[in-house]
Write an enzyme that holds these catalytic residues in place. Structure first.
Site, PDB file in Angstrom:
ATOM      1  N   GLU A 115     -44.145  51.490  38.133  1.00  0.00           N
ATOM      2  CA  GLU A 115     -42.750  51.718  38.526  1.00  0.00           C
ATOM      3  C   GLU A 115     -41.908  51.921  37.273  1.00  0.00           C
ATOM      4  OE1 GLU A 115     -41.634  48.477  41.124  1.00  0.00           O
ATOM      5  OE2 GLU A 115     -43.077  49.090  42.641  1.00  0.00           O
ATOM      6  N   HIS A 243     -30.555  50.548  43.701  1.00  0.00           N
ATOM      7  CA  HIS A 243     -31.854  51.206  43.734  1.00  0.00           C
ATOM      8  C   HIS A 243     -31.606  52.703  43.838  1.00  0.00           C
ATOM      9  CE1 HIS A 243     -35.922  52.332  44.664  1.00  0.00           C
ATOM     10  NE2 HIS A 243     -36.326  51.082  44.491  1.00  0.00           N
ATOM     11  N   ARG A 291     -34.151  51.711  36.184  1.00  0.00           N
ATOM     12  CA  ARG A 291     -33.320  52.013  37.357  1.00  0.00           C
ATOM     13  C   ARG A 291     -31.879  52.347  37.057  1.00  0.00           C
ATOM     14  NH1 ARG A 291     -35.513  47.708  41.598  1.00  0.00           N
ATOM     15  NH2 ARG A 291     -37.500  48.785  41.709  1.00  0.00           N
ATOM     16  N   HIS A 352     -28.943  46.880  45.606  1.00  0.00           N
ATOM     17  CA  HIS A 352     -30.317  46.431  45.840  1.00  0.00           C
ATOM     18  C   HIS A 352     -30.569  45.005  45.372  1.00  0.00           C
ATOM     19  CE1 HIS A 352     -34.627  46.896  46.335  1.00  0.00           C
ATOM     20  NE2 HIS A 352     -34.843  46.666  45.054  1.00  0.00           N
ATOM     21  N   ARG A 387     -32.710  44.333  35.816  1.00  0.00           N
ATOM     22  CA  ARG A 387     -34.041  43.799  36.155  1.00  0.00           C
ATOM     23  C   ARG A 387     -35.103  44.896  36.106  1.00  0.00           C
ATOM     24  NH1 ARG A 387     -37.001  43.374  41.286  1.00  0.00           N
ATOM     25  NH2 ARG A 387     -35.340  44.692  42.081  1.00  0.00           N
TER      26      ARG A 387
HETATM   27  P1  FAD Z   1     -34.724  35.930  50.334  1.00  0.00           P
HETATM   28  O1  FAD Z   1     -36.101  36.382  50.511  1.00  0.00           O
HETATM   29  O2  FAD Z   1     -33.655  36.925  50.520  1.00  0.00           O
HETATM   30  O3  FAD Z   1     -34.448  34.723  51.330  1.00  0.00           O
HETATM   31  C1  FAD Z   1     -33.143  34.211  51.477  1.00  0.00           C
HETATM   32  C2  FAD Z   1     -33.169  33.103  52.499  1.00  0.00           C
HETATM   33  O4  FAD Z   1     -31.956  32.351  52.421  1.00  0.00           O
HETATM   34  C3  FAD Z   1     -33.266  33.577  53.940  1.00  0.00           C
HETATM   35  O5  FAD Z   1     -34.178  32.757  54.620  1.00  0.00           O
HETATM   36  C4  FAD Z   1     -31.861  33.340  54.491  1.00  0.00           C
HETATM   37  O6  FAD Z   1     -31.814  33.076  55.876  1.00  0.00           O
HETATM   38  C5  FAD Z   1     -31.476  32.111  53.725  1.00  0.00           C
HETATM   39  N1  FAD Z   1     -30.029  31.899  53.668  1.00  0.00           N
HETATM   40  C6  FAD Z   1     -29.095  32.627  53.017  1.00  0.00           C
HETATM   41  N2  FAD Z   1     -27.864  32.120  53.230  1.00  0.00           N
HETATM   42  C7  FAD Z   1     -28.041  31.045  54.054  1.00  0.00           C
HETATM   43  C8  FAD Z   1     -27.151  30.124  54.671  1.00  0.00           C
HETATM   44  N3  FAD Z   1     -25.811  30.177  54.498  1.00  0.00           N
HETATM   45  N4  FAD Z   1     -27.688  29.165  55.453  1.00  0.00           N
HETATM   46  C9  FAD Z   1     -29.032  29.080  55.672  1.00  0.00           C
HETATM   47  N5  FAD Z   1     -29.904  29.934  55.120  1.00  0.00           N
HETATM   48  C10 FAD Z   1     -29.416  30.895  54.331  1.00  0.00           C
HETATM   49  N6  FAD Z   1     -38.694  42.649  44.359  1.00  0.00           N
HETATM   50  C11 FAD Z   1     -39.883  42.787  43.750  1.00  0.00           C
HETATM   51  O7  FAD Z   1     -40.213  42.038  42.836  1.00  0.00           O
HETATM   52  N7  FAD Z   1     -40.754  43.758  44.182  1.00  0.00           N
HETATM   53  C12 FAD Z   1     -40.457  44.614  45.185  1.00  0.00           C
HETATM   54  O8  FAD Z   1     -41.264  45.451  45.556  1.00  0.00           O
HETATM   55  C13 FAD Z   1     -39.194  44.506  45.812  1.00  0.00           C
HETATM   56  N8  FAD Z   1     -38.837  45.355  46.785  1.00  0.00           N
HETATM   57  C14 FAD Z   1     -37.672  45.155  47.444  1.00  0.00           C
HETATM   58  C15 FAD Z   1     -37.351  45.969  48.519  1.00  0.00           C
HETATM   59  C16 FAD Z   1     -36.211  45.740  49.262  1.00  0.00           C
HETATM   60  C17 FAD Z   1     -35.869  46.624  50.428  1.00  0.00           C
HETATM   61  C18 FAD Z   1     -35.356  44.661  48.912  1.00  0.00           C
HETATM   62  C19 FAD Z   1     -34.115  44.377  49.703  1.00  0.00           C
HETATM   63  C20 FAD Z   1     -35.648  43.863  47.821  1.00  0.00           C
HETATM   64  C21 FAD Z   1     -36.801  44.101  47.082  1.00  0.00           C
HETATM   65  N9  FAD Z   1     -37.133  43.302  45.987  1.00  0.00           N
HETATM   66  C22 FAD Z   1     -38.335  43.472  45.374  1.00  0.00           C
HETATM   67  C23 FAD Z   1     -36.322  42.142  45.643  1.00  0.00           C
HETATM   68  C24 FAD Z   1     -36.950  40.889  46.256  1.00  0.00           C
HETATM   69  O9  FAD Z   1     -37.489  41.208  47.506  1.00  0.00           O
HETATM   70  C25 FAD Z   1     -35.946  39.771  46.425  1.00  0.00           C
HETATM   71  O10 FAD Z   1     -35.214  39.595  45.252  1.00  0.00           O
HETATM   72  C26 FAD Z   1     -36.654  38.469  46.752  1.00  0.00           C
HETATM   73  O11 FAD Z   1     -37.492  38.648  47.856  1.00  0.00           O
HETATM   74  C27 FAD Z   1     -35.643  37.382  47.029  1.00  0.00           C
HETATM   75  O12 FAD Z   1     -36.322  36.257  47.491  1.00  0.00           O
HETATM   76  P2  FAD Z   1     -35.527  34.903  47.722  1.00  0.00           P
HETATM   77  O13 FAD Z   1     -36.524  33.897  48.149  1.00  0.00           O
HETATM   78  O14 FAD Z   1     -34.683  34.605  46.552  1.00  0.00           O
HETATM   79  O15 FAD Z   1     -34.495  35.258  48.912  1.00  0.00           O
HETATM   80  C1  SIN Z   2     -39.336  49.210  45.022  1.00  0.00           C
HETATM   81  O1  SIN Z   2     -40.367  49.088  45.668  1.00  0.00           O
HETATM   82  O2  SIN Z   2     -38.932  50.268  44.561  1.00  0.00           O
HETATM   83  C2  SIN Z   2     -38.522  47.995  44.787  1.00  0.00           C
HETATM   84  C3  SIN Z   2     -39.124  47.210  43.709  1.00  0.00           C
HETATM   85  C4  SIN Z   2     -38.161  46.188  43.206  1.00  0.00           C
HETATM   86  O3  SIN Z   2     -37.002  46.153  43.609  1.00  0.00           O
HETATM   87  O4  SIN Z   2     -38.569  45.425  42.339  1.00  0.00           O
END
Ligand code: FAD
Ligand code: SIN
Length: 536
Positions: A115, A243, A291, A352, A387
């Site tokens: 990537e 993104h 990015r 993103h 990032r």
């Molecule tokens: P999340 O997985 O977002 O979980 C948040 C949690 O907090 C949820 O359960 C939600 O319900 C809870 N929550 C929030 N507010 C409250 C509240 N007030 N009360 C109770 N619960 C609450 N990163 C990579 O490294 N590789 C990738 O390929 C990649 N692809 C991506 C593709 C997309 C479409 C997106 C959107 C992001 C991508 N990212 C990627 C980024 C990555 O997915 C996220 O940064 C990461 O998954 C965040 O994980 P987290 O555990 O911090 O939060």
């Molecule tokens: C993607 O798959 O392009 C997202 C990867 C990332 O946000 O790290």
């Protein structure tokens, strides 16, 4: 309700931490809260994969460290980068043990994708639905742990601190302490308090502050807003990553489908409306530049041509090759009439990822005692001003692990502290009534998203930031007045949280008198020599 460990969020950070503390302390209770369904997280939508050095013949920790530092544009904490890159491999092995599957070659080696900003192929993935696979494995592992209580549809309203014991708390107050949270239970519609010895915030990102975002509806920055209200430290919020390639579907805004960067890693080419492969005019790394550079280039091409999208050309891929790695994208495109072997994919940048957030140390400790943060809501020092792709899932697991290590020893020190002795009052509802009309909330959400997209997007200037702040002030005053007299609902609380997060983004952007990484201000196009983090 009382619990030893309280986890807010059921994405990769929250679930990894919960599994680890539950395993280490089988006689302790672990409560995980999530505001909608358990799997509705940013994690579930991750496509490209997780970065990790797996092929030591071609790749090395030094190369991954260097790529992360280059993307971060001078603002990464090198020590944290080294920690995440080196410890990340062990965390990846762990999630594989918990049952996550990553694609493999015929000889059994991992298929490694590439990537933007990566000098080597090092992205482990599960086709183009890596996050879904990781979330599945984690939830299954959680269901096997008897001391974990996963409560869905529980909306956390605020962190409980000394403020709720009647003390005046300011940013200067030493030893602000977290005693748990107030929660709106959406199944009973009752507001409850949960007292905890240790709390982890893993509440994810804030993409919903913008009109176009790859983030699902849950990503409203609640954790950051709660910590700010509790007078904790927040850092570098101006660094919002757009993104470059969300699918452009006219009329669809709010949760845009992502076209993973891995498509460009496999040879996809960005073209403008004239059909020109324009990236070579912007950066020698072309379509695989970091990015921030690709998103700004697309923004510029769209502004020159007066269009709302550019194209990603995959017509040179064979259907077999494309569908083997990207079956989900193939199906999604086909469902809206785009056959990627014949038609170019219309794409547009979308909010993103939030690189800044709740400031933590290298063990995920926040400035509030007994409160940890991990995952997208945290600012650990890894990402700096931008990032590197696929470093986020890695960071979430490494910091969930480090927070677990520290909080288990912290719990041992606090094991005799009786939670029942803390005299926290119930959530106050005096003088509040049911909302009369939701339009007061929904219209403000629209205004907020519009002003953030138009004034605080990929390219900023002082006038736009100033206007954004003035309009945010008005939204803040109106929403606080509504909040004081209305029974709480997720919609109202999310609006309030998004206004706070938007304020923090604009405030940090106003303080940064330079252009660095994801923050580009045409009034300050150069970089300052003195590199600094902005902490509010
Ligand atoms: P999340 O997985 O977002 O979980 C948040 C949690 O907090 C949820 O359960 C939600 O319900 C809870 N929550 C929030 N507010 C409250 C509240 N007030 N009360 C109770 N619960 C609450 N990163 C990579 O490294 N590789 C990738 O390929 C990649 N692809 C991506 C593709 C997309 C479409 C997106 C959107 C992001 C991508 N990212 C990627 C980024 C990555 O997915 C996220 O940064 C990461 O998954 C965040 O994980 P987290 O555990 O911090 O939060
Ligand atoms: C993607 O798959 O392009 C997202 C990867 C990332 O946000 O790290």
């Amino acid at each position: 309700m009382q619990t030893d460990f309280l986890v807010i969020g059921s994405g990769i950070a929250g679930l990894t931490y919960a599994l680890k503390v539950a395993e280490a302390c089988p006689d302790k209770t672990v409560t995980v809260l999530t505001k909608t369904q358990s799997d509705e997280t940013n994690t579930k939508y991750a496509q490209g994969g997780i970065a990790g050095v797996m092929d030591f013949d071609k790749d090395s920790f030094d190369k991954h460290i260097e790529d992360t530092l280059i993307a971060g544009d001078g603002l990464c904490n090198r020590h944290v980068v080294e920690i995440v890159v080196k410890e990340g491999v062990e965390r990846i092995e762990e999630i594989i043990e918990w049952g996550a599957n990553f694609d493999k070659e015929k000889d059994g080696d991992f298929k490694l994708g590439k990537e933007g900003g990566h000098s080597e192929s090092r992205i482990l993935h599960h086709k183009d639905v890596t996050g879904r696979e990781m979330e599945r494995a984690l939830l299954e592992a959680i269901s096997r742990k008897p001391n974990i209580n996963l409560l869905h549809h529980c909306f956390v309203l605020d962190i409980i601190t000394q403020h709720h014991l009647g003390y005046l708390i300011t940013k200067a107050t030493p030893d602000v302490e977290c005693y748990g949270v107030y929660v709106l239970n959406l199944q009973t519609n009752k507001t409850e308090k949960i007292l905890s010895k240790i709390t982890l915030l893993a509440s994810g990102g804030n993409g919903q502050v913008y009109r176009s975002t790859t983030n699902p509806a849950i990503a409203t920055g609640d954790g950051v807003a709660m910590v700010y209200r509790a007078k904790g430290r927040i850092e570098n919020m101006e660094f919002i990553q757009f993104h470059p390639t969300a699918l452009y579907e006219p009329g669809i805004r709010g949760h845009n489908f992502l076209i993973t960067e891995a498509v460009r890693g496999d040879g996809g080419i960005l073209r403008n409306h004239a059909g020109e492969a324009f990236m070579e005019r912007y950066d020698e790394r072309k379509d695989l530049a970091p990015r921030d550079i690709v998103a700004r280039a697309i923004d510029n091409e769209m502004k020159i041509a007066g269009t709302e999208n550019v194209f990603l050309d995959c017509r040179h891929f064979s259907k077999e090759k494309f569908t083997e790695h990207f079956p989900n994208i193939y199906e999604k495109c086909l469902s809206i009439g785009i056959d990627i072997t014949k038609n170019m994919i219309p794409v547009t940048p979308a909010a993103h990822y939030s690189c800044g957030g709740i400031k933590t140390d290298e063990y995920g400790k926040t400035s509030i005692k007994n409160l940890y943060a991990a995952g997208e809501c945290a600012s650990t020092g890894l990402h700096g001003a931008n990032r590197l792709a696929s470093n986020s899932l890695l960071e979430a697991m490494v910091f969930a692990h480090r927070a677990y290590q520290d909080s288990v020893s912290n719990l041992n020190l606090r094991k005799d502290v009786p939670l029942g002795g803390i005299l926290v009052g119930d959530w106050k509802t005096d003088g509040t009534t049911a909302p009369k009309e939701m339009i007061l909330i929904t219209q403000s959400v629209k205004e907020l998203k519009l002003l953030m997209s138009d004034y605080v997007g990929i390219v900023r200037n002082n006038e736009r930031l100033h206007r954004a702040m003035k309009r945010l002030d008005l939204l803040y005053v109106e929403t606080e007045a509504l909040y004081q007299k209305t029974i709480v609902s997720p919609q109202l609380c999310e609006l309030r949280n998004m206004i706070t997060v938007a304020y923090l983004i604009v405030k940090c952007a106003e303080f940064r008198h330079e252009s660095r990484g994801l923050h580009f201000n045409t009034d300050y196009p150069g970089k300052l020599e003195m590199i600094q983090n902005i902490v509010l």
